[in-house]
Write a protein that holds these residues in place. Structure first.
Motif, PDB file in Angstrom:
ATOM      1  N   UNK A 270       0.821  -1.203   0.000  1.00  0.00           N
ATOM      2  CA  UNK A 270       0.000   0.000   0.000  1.00  0.00           C
ATOM      3  C   UNK A 270       0.861   1.262   0.000  1.00  0.00           C
ATOM      4  N   UNK A 271       1.102   1.795  -1.186  1.00  0.00           N
ATOM      5  CA  UNK A 271       1.978   2.969  -1.331  1.00  0.00           C
ATOM      6  C   UNK A 271       1.458   4.202  -0.626  1.00  0.00           C
ATOM      7  N   UNK A 272       0.157   4.224  -0.345  1.00  0.00           N
ATOM      8  CA  UNK A 272      -0.408   5.431   0.279  1.00  0.00           C
ATOM      9  C   UNK A 272      -0.516   5.314   1.798  1.00  0.00           C
ATOM     10  N   UNK A 273       0.072   4.269   2.378  1.00  0.00           N
ATOM     11  CA  UNK A 273       0.064   4.115   3.839  1.00  0.00           C
ATOM     12  C   UNK A 273       0.783   5.307   4.481  1.00  0.00           C
ATOM     13  N   UNK A 274       0.039   6.050   5.321  1.00  0.00           N
ATOM     14  CA  UNK A 274       0.607   7.272   5.895  1.00  0.00           C
ATOM     15  C   UNK A 274       1.338   6.980   7.194  1.00  0.00           C
TER      16      UNK A 274
ATOM     17  N   UNK B 213       5.373   1.603  -9.717  1.00  0.00           N
ATOM     18  CA  UNK B 213       5.348   1.996  -8.325  1.00  0.00           C
ATOM     19  C   UNK B 213       6.561   2.913  -8.065  1.00  0.00           C
TER      20      UNK B 213
ATOM     21  N   UNK C 252       8.177   3.621  -5.456  1.00  0.00           N
ATOM     22  CA  UNK C 252       9.152   3.039  -4.523  1.00  0.00           C
ATOM     23  C   UNK C 252      10.148   2.147  -5.268  1.00  0.00           C
TER      24      UNK C 252
ATOM     25  N   UNK D 219      -1.655   4.989  -5.884  1.00  0.00           N
ATOM     26  CA  UNK D 219      -2.880   4.489  -5.265  1.00  0.00           C
ATOM     27  C   UNK D 219      -3.417   5.521  -4.288  1.00  0.00           C
ATOM     28  N   UNK D 220      -4.696   5.437  -4.018  1.00  0.00           N
ATOM     29  CA  UNK D 220      -5.289   6.242  -2.949  1.00  0.00           C
ATOM     30  C   UNK D 220      -5.556   7.679  -3.344  1.00  0.00           C
TER      31      UNK D 220
ATOM     32  N   UNK E  82      -2.443  12.855   2.803  1.00  0.00           N
ATOM     33  CA  UNK E  82      -1.194  12.283   3.329  1.00  0.00           C
ATOM     34  C   UNK E  82      -0.793  10.978   2.629  1.00  0.00           C
ATOM     35  N   UNK E  83      -0.337  11.137   1.411  1.00  0.00           N
ATOM     36  CA  UNK E  83      -0.042   9.974   0.564  1.00  0.00           C
ATOM     37  C   UNK E  83       1.451   9.918   0.224  1.00  0.00           C
ATOM     38  N   UNK E  84       2.237   9.155   1.006  1.00  0.00           N
ATOM     39  CA  UNK E  84       3.686   9.127   0.795  1.00  0.00           C
ATOM     40  C   UNK E  84       4.096   8.656  -0.604  1.00  0.00           C
ATOM     41  N   UNK E  85       3.313   7.779  -1.202  1.00  0.00           N
ATOM     42  CA  UNK E  85       3.628   7.331  -2.555  1.00  0.00           C
ATOM     43  C   UNK E  85       3.579   8.490  -3.536  1.00  0.00           C
ATOM     44  N   UNK E  86       2.554   9.290  -3.386  1.00  0.00           N
ATOM     45  CA  UNK E  86       2.427  10.483  -4.243  1.00  0.00           C
ATOM     46  C   UNK E  86       3.569  11.459  -3.979  1.00  0.00           C
TER      47      UNK E  86
END
Lengths: 246, 575
Positions: free
Chosen positions: A43-47, B441, B443, B486-487, B491-495
Motif C-alpha cells: 500500500x503505497x499510500x500508507x501514511x 510503483x 518506490x 494508489x489512494x 497524506x499519501x507518501x507514494x504520491x
C-alpha cells in the motif's frame, strides 16, 4: 524465510479498521522497516511520519501492541511474533490518516511558554555541574509519547487546562538554566496546570531518551509552586518582598 | 485550475534545519515578513542528527587557535577548491554565531573555567568543536526553534514546495502542497531562500533522513540557477554496517575525536599506511577510502567493515561523552561499545557541491533566489571537515537572511506577478500520477536509483562506471515519467515520492555528469582512472551545471582568485 504478521490501523477521521500484512523478517529489523516494506510492496499510500530512522528526531511515534513507542527503535525480535504485531496511531491526538496524527496542539502550547531570558549584563560563565540539569531535559526529541500516555491528556482530554509532561520539562529546562532570570511559577500554576499531574510516572516510563521527567522536572517544579503559593509563611514573606526567582 | 490558498511574504525560506531557521530568524530581525516552509514537523530536520560538534575558533581549550588557522584547515580539507571568501567569512564569523546560540539558551558542555568546551576532530589543527555530548545538532535546532517561534515568522509545517515561479528573471513565488490534505498552496514572495539540505536519499546506504532528496538543488536548477561541484559527495567513513536495518546510520566522528582506533581483521591500525601523521583523525575523504580499500582487499570485519574501538577510554567516559552512540549500538546492534569494537563502513553523508552563491549575500545566479547550508556549494570545496557544517549553517544562514531581507526591501513597492500558465503547469504535473492507469510503483524506481548511484557513482569511480550510471539514470527518468499512484491526495507518501524522485534524478544526473567531466582525483571525488591531482587543469576550475533549452549543460568556470594575504595563510604552516 520467517514471516511476521503486521496489523496496521488504516483510516482517517471518518473511521477505519485494522489491515493485516505479511512481511519477511530480517535480522535486527525494527517496526518501521516493516512499515516501509508494506508501503513499497502493498500500500503505497500508507501514511506514516518518520525522518531519521535513528531514534534522534522523534517523528515515528505509534502504539505498538498497545504500548507507546518509536517505531524506528522497536526491534521486532523484542515482540512476541507468534501473534500479529499491531500498530496504531498515538491515541491522545486526533487522527489525520493511518498512523499520522495531528500534533499541532503541542506546537501552539510550546509557543506560549515564556522563552529564555538572560540578564542584560550576563557574563556567560557556566560550569558543567550547573548545566547538567538543563542538559538532561534538552535531550528531549519531542516524540510526544509522554503527552500520549499522560492520562490527564489521554483519558480526560484536559488540553485546555494542562500542558503535559513534554511542556513541563521545557519549563524545567528554562527554570534550571543557570543564567535565566524569568519566574514562570505563575505560568506553571495557571496556564500550565501543573496541579493536575498526580505523579503516576507513566511519562517517565515511555520516554525513549530516558529523561527522569517526573522526578527531576515535574516534582521540583511542583515544589517551587507549592512553596510560593501554598506555604503560608512564604506567602506572607513574598507579600512584602516580591516573588524571588529560585 | 482547482482552488488553492495563497500567502504573501517578503521572504520564503524553504527548509527548517539549522540554515533555514537561522536565515528566517535573521530576515525577521531585519523587519521582513517571513514564511518558513518545511516538509516535516518543526524541529525534525536533518540538523537534529548532527552529532560531533560545531567548529569555531573560540580558542577556549587550545588558546593558540584563531580564524586564520581555521581558514587554513578548511582550505586544505577542501583541497583548495573552496570558495576562498566563503571559507574566510565562515572562519571569521563562526565564533560569534556559536556564542549567539549560547545567548539564545543553548547549553554546551563546559571547560573547567566555565567556557564552552571544544573537542578534536579530523583535519582541525586545534581542539575546535563546541559540543553537547554527541547530540550537538539537537541542541542547535532546539535553540534556533525556540528563538524562531518568538521572532514573528509564520511556520508552514508539513508543506512541500514543488515549483518556483518567476516574473521575468526575478523570483516571484513558490508553489507546493500540504502533505496532510494534498491541497495546493501558493506563496507570493519577493525572495526564496533555499535551505533544503542534501541529496543522500539518492543513495541506498546513507546517514541521511528521508527529506534529503535534493529538492532545493532541483528547484534552483529548474529556475535557471547554476549548480557547482556536484561530483563532491562526502562518504562519511563510519556508518553502521550491522544489522541490515541500520546500515548507513552515522557513527559520529567524535568517536575518533575522543580517541577511537580503527583496525582491520588482522588487528592492524591500517591508517598507518594511509596517513601516518594524522591516523584516525585524517580528513573524511582519506579515512573513507582507507576503510573501503581494507574491506575490498579482504581485510574487513565479518559484516564487511572496519573495527572502530573506543572501549579503552573506559565505560564511564564513553557513556558521558558518547551517550547516543552507546545507546545506538546497544539497542540496534546489541553491542556494548564500552567493551567491544563497532563495525563501520563508509556511508553517503553530505554533498559539498550545490547552488552557486555569492559568498557575502548568499544570492544565487537568479535574482531573488538565495541558498544556504548544504544546499549551497563552494564553502567546503572538494571535502568538508567535520564540524564545519553546523558552523556553515549558522554563518551563511544568517547571511542569506540578511541578503534576502535587503533584496526584498529594495524591491519594496515593486509588485511581482505570478505567471498563471506556469502555475497551472505546475499543478498539472503534480496531479498527473493519479491519472495514469498504467505505470510503475515510485518506490521501485527509487530503489533502482539508489542501487545505481551506489554501484556506479560511489567512493571509487571510473569513466566506464559513471557512463553506465548516466545511461541508467536516463532509463530511470523514463520510468519515473510514468508512475502510478494508489489512494487519494490525503497524506499519501507514494504520491509525495513521485516529485521527490524527480528531484533526486536531477541531482543524480548532475553528480554523474560532473563526476565524468572531472578527470582527476581530489577530495571526495576519486577516479581510479585518474588517481592524481591535476592542479594545472582541474585545480583551477569549478564544475558548473545549468539548464539550457531543457537539457542539462555541463561546463567549468575559473575558481575565484584568492587574495595574496589569504594565499599566504593557506600556504603557511599556521600552527
Amino acid at each position: 524465510m520467517a514471516v511476521v504478521k503486521m496489523r496496521l490501523y488504516r483510516g482517517d477521521s471518518n473511521g477505519g479498521a485494522e489491515k493485516e500484512y505479511e512481511v519477511p523478517l530480517e535480522e535486527g529489523m525494527v517496526v518501521l522497516d516493516a512499515i516501509h516494506f508494506i508501503q513499497a510492496n502493498y500500500d503505497g499510500d500508507l501514511a506514516v511520519r518518520w525522518n531519521c530512522k535513528a531514534a534522534k528526531c522523534g517523528s515515528c511515534s505509534a502504539e505498538i501492541n498497545g504500548m507507546p513507542k518509536l517505531t524506528c527503535k522497536t526491534r521486532l525480535d523484542t515482540l512476541p511474533l507468534d501473534k500479529p504485531v499491531t500498530v496504531y496511531p498515538i491515541k491522545t491526538f486526533p487522527i489525520i490518516k493511518d498512523l499520522v496524527t495531528d500534533v499541532s496542539w503541542n506546537y501552539k502550547v510550546r509557543k506560549t511558554i515564556p522563552p529564555f531570558t538572560p540578564a542584560k549584563d550576563t557574563k556567560w560563565v557556566m560550569y558543567q555541574e550547573d548545566v547538567e540539569r538543563g542538559q538532561e531535559f534538552r535531550k528531549c526529541i519531542e516524540c510526544f509519547l509522554c503527552q500520549d500516555v499522560c492520562h490527564i491528556l489521554r483519558n480526560h482530554d484536559k488540553k485546555n487546562e494542562f500542558i503535559g509532561p513534554r511542556m513541563l520539562i521545557k519549563i524545567a529546562e528554562l527554570e534550571m538554566h543557570p543564567l535565566d532570570t524569568l519566574d514562570r511559577k505563575e505560568f506553571l500554576r495557571d496556564q500550565a496546570g501543573i496541579g493536575y499531574c498526580n505523579i503516576t510516572k507513566c511519562c517517565t516510563e515511555v520516554c525513549p531518551e530516558h529523561i527522569h521527567i517526573t522526578d527531576n522536572a515535574i516534582i521540583p517544579l511542583k515544589e517551587r509552586v507549592a512553596d510560593t503559593y501554598f506555604d503560608p509563611l512564604q506567602w506572607l514573606l513574598e507579600k512584602f518582598k516580591g516573588s524571588p526567582k529560585q | 485550475m482547482e482552488k488553492y490558498e495563497t500567502h504573501t511574504h517578503d521572504v520564503i525560506v524553504i527548509g527548517a534545519g539549522g540554515a533555514g531557521l537561522r536565515a528566517a530568524i535573521e530576515a525577521s530581525a531585519q523587519g521582513a515578513s517571513v514564511g518558513l516552509v518545511c516538509k516535516s514537523l518543526l524541529g525534525k530536520a536533518h540538523t537534529v542528527m548532527a552529532e560531533g560538534g560545531v567548529a569555531a575558533a573560540l580558542a577556549n581549550v587550545d588558546t593558540k587557535d584563531d580564524w586564520k588557522t581555521h581558514f587554513h584547515d578548511t582550505m586544505h580539507g577542501g583541497k583548495m577548491l573552496n570558495n576562498w571568501r566563503m571559507a574566510q567569512l565562515h572562519a571569521q564569523e563562526a565564533p560569534d554565531r556559536v556564542k549567539e546560540l549560547e545567548h539564545w539558551g543553548a547549553l554546551f558542555d563546559r571547560t573547567k573555567d566555565g567556557k564552552i568546551m571544544q573537542r578534536a576532530f579530523g583535519g582541525h589543527t586545534w581542539k575546535r568543536l563546541a559540543h553537547v555530548g554527541d547530540r550537538t545538532g539537537l541542541e542547535m535546532i532546539r535553540t534556533l526553534q525556540d528563538r524562531g517561534i518568538h521572532s514573528g515568522m509564520e511556520v508552514y509545517m508539513e508543506c512541500t514546495i514543488t515549483h518556483l515561479l518567476k516574473d521575468g528573471e526575478r523570483i516571484s513565488g513558490a508553489f507546493g502542497y500540504w502533505r496532510e490534505s494534498g491541497r495546493f498552496v501558493l506563496f507570493k514572495t519577493k525572495t526564496v531562500i533555499i535551505a533544503t539540505g542534501g541529496i543522500g536519499k539518492a543513495y541506498k546506504v546513507t546517514s541521511n533522513s528521508w527529506e534529503y532528496t535534493g529538492d532545493g538543488q532541483a528547484l534552483a536548477y529548474e529556475a535557471g540557477a547554476d549548480l557547482i561541484d556536484m561530483e563532491f559527495v562526502q562518504f562519511h567513513p563510519t556508518g553502521m554496517v550491522w544489522p541490515p536495518s541500520v546500515r548507513g546510520i552515522l557513527v559520529t566522528e567524535a568517536v575518533r575525536g575522543e580517541g577511537g582506533l580503527l583496525t582491520n581483521r588482522n588487528g592492524e591500525r591500517f591508517m598507518e599506511k594511509y596517513d601516518p601523521e594524522r591516523m584516525e583523525l585524517s580528513t573524511r575523504d582519506v579515512v573513507a577510502r582507507s576503510i573501503y580499500t581494507e574491506v575490498m582487499e579482504g581485510r574487513g570485519s565479518p559484516h564487511g567493515g572496519a573495527y572502530l574501538d573506543i572501549s579503552h577510554r573506559g565505560a564511564d567516559y564513553v557513556k558521558k561523552k558518547l551517550p547516543s552512540m552507546y545507546h545506538q549500538f546497544m539497542e540496534f546492534a546489541e553491542i556494548d561499545i564500552t567493551k567491544e569494537p563497532m563495525e563501520v563502513f563508509p556511508t553517503t553523508h553530505y554533498i559539498m557541491g550545490g547552488i552557486r552563491v555569492d559568498a557575502d549575500t548568499a544570492g544565487s545566479t537568479v535574482p531573488g533566489l538565495f541558498a544556504a547550508g548544504e544546499a549551497a556549494g563552494g564553502m567546503h570545496g572538494a571535502n568538508r571537515l567535520g564540524g564545519n557544517s553546523l558552523s556553515d549553517l549558522l554563518v551563511f544562514g544568517r547571511r542569506a537572511g540578511l541578503g534576502a531581507a535587503q533584496y526584498a526591501n529594495e524591491l519594496r513597492d515593486n509588485a511581482l506577478k505570478i505567471d498563471d500558465v506556469e502555475l497551472e503547469k505546475a499543478a498539472r504535473e503534480m496531479t498527473r500520477p493519479f491519472e495514469n492507469a498504467e505505470g510503475e510503483n515510485p518506490y521501485t524506481v527509487h530503489q533502482a536509483l539508489q542501487e545505481a548511484m551506489g554501484a556506479y557513482i560511489g567512493v571509487f569511480r571510473t569513466r566506464e562506471k559513471i557512463s553506465d550510471g548516466i545511461e541508467e539514470i536516463q532509463v530511470l527518468k523514463d520510468r519515473a515519467s510514468q508512475l502510478r499512484i494508489e489512494g487519494s491526495r490525503m497524506f499519501n507518501p507514494g504520491w509525495h515520492l513521485c516529485k521527490d524522485l524527480k528531484s533526486m534524478l536531477i541531482v543524480s544526473e548532475a553528480i554523474a555528469r560532473c563526476a565524468l567531466q572531472r578527470e582527476e582525483s581530489r577530495g571526495a571525488h576519486s577516479r581510479v582512472d585518474f588517481p592524481k591531482y591535476d592542479d594545472e587543469k582541474w585545480g583551477r576550475v569549478n564544475s558548473v551545471i545549468s539548464k539550457e533549452n531543457g537539457n542539462m549543460k555541463i561546463g567549468t568556470s575559473p575558481l575565484p582568485q584568492i587574495p595574496e594575504e589569504l594565499r599566504k595563510i593557506v600556504e603557511g604552516g599556521h600552527k
